[in-house]
Design a protein around this motif. Sequence first.
Motif, PDB file in Angstrom:
ATOM      1  N   ASP A 195       0.830  -1.202   0.000  1.00  0.00           N
ATOM      2  CA  ASP A 195       0.000   0.000   0.000  1.00  0.00           C
ATOM      3  C   ASP A 195       0.869   1.258   0.000  1.00  0.00           C
ATOM      4  N   THR A 196       1.867   1.282   0.860  1.00  0.00           N
ATOM      5  CA  THR A 196       2.750   2.445   0.939  1.00  0.00           C
ATOM      6  C   THR A 196       3.588   2.589  -0.330  1.00  0.00           C
ATOM      7  N   GLY A 197       4.127   1.483  -0.794  1.00  0.00           N
ATOM      8  CA  GLY A 197       4.976   1.530  -1.978  1.00  0.00           C
ATOM      9  C   GLY A 197       4.227   1.949  -3.223  1.00  0.00           C
ATOM     10  N   ARG A 198       3.030   1.425  -3.399  1.00  0.00           N
ATOM     11  CA  ARG A 198       2.259   1.783  -4.587  1.00  0.00           C
ATOM     12  C   ARG A 198       1.852   3.255  -4.555  1.00  0.00           C
ATOM     13  N   ARG A 199       1.427   3.757  -3.398  1.00  0.00           N
ATOM     14  CA  ARG A 199       1.044   5.166  -3.320  1.00  0.00           C
ATOM     15  C   ARG A 199       2.239   6.074  -3.624  1.00  0.00           C
ATOM     16  N   ARG A 200       3.407   5.652  -3.227  1.00  0.00           N
ATOM     17  CA  ARG A 200       4.613   6.426  -3.547  1.00  0.00           C
ATOM     18  C   ARG A 200       4.824   6.464  -5.059  1.00  0.00           C
TER      19      ARG A 200
END
Length: 210
Positions: A195-200
């Motif tokens: 979730d964090t990586g994709r939003r980045r």
Amino acid sequence: MKIHFVLATLLAVAVPTAATAGMPEEVKSINDNWARISYQMNGSSHQTTALDQLARQADQVVARYPKQAEPLLWQGIVVSEQANRANIFHKLGLATRARDILTRAYAINPRAGNGGVAMSLGVLYYKVPGSPIGFGDDARARQLLQQALALDPDGLDANYFWGDFLYDQGDTAGAKAALAKALRAPHDPDRPVWDTGRRREVQGLLKKIG
């Protein structure tokens, strides 16, 4: 050469039957390890080694559940990531293998992974060069990505890859709208690394578009 793959998808496995009771946990393990390798591991050589190990794990899960689409989906994603990190001489061969794996998953269940199979195939079709070099096909990509979006209209991945495709096609306004919608997707507490990586990545693409 136009080959770049980052294919994390939304994992939405149905409630297991007795015959496949362990499958969701095994598939999620591949999912979680992919995210860790992609977003947390440093060093390309370490990532390559870890992906090779994960590919063997995915092969084993597929062998245990040969008639299930979700293991094939994640096997295809891992092979796609291997293609992304391979040298120029191996990229297309790995990409073609990923396409073939995902095509098998799509034939079993085109709705698998909450549209993840269709989306992952669609990404391959617009990231890989077209004929005579490769199998890329923007029209087929559009069809598959729209199918995935119809199955998961508010999803982070579905909107991210739709936005990336539109940007690739020169539709910056449409891309910005899709990417903004991706950032409005609910957070997934069960997959925090992804979730964090994709939003980045979404934010990085928005910054690139300007």
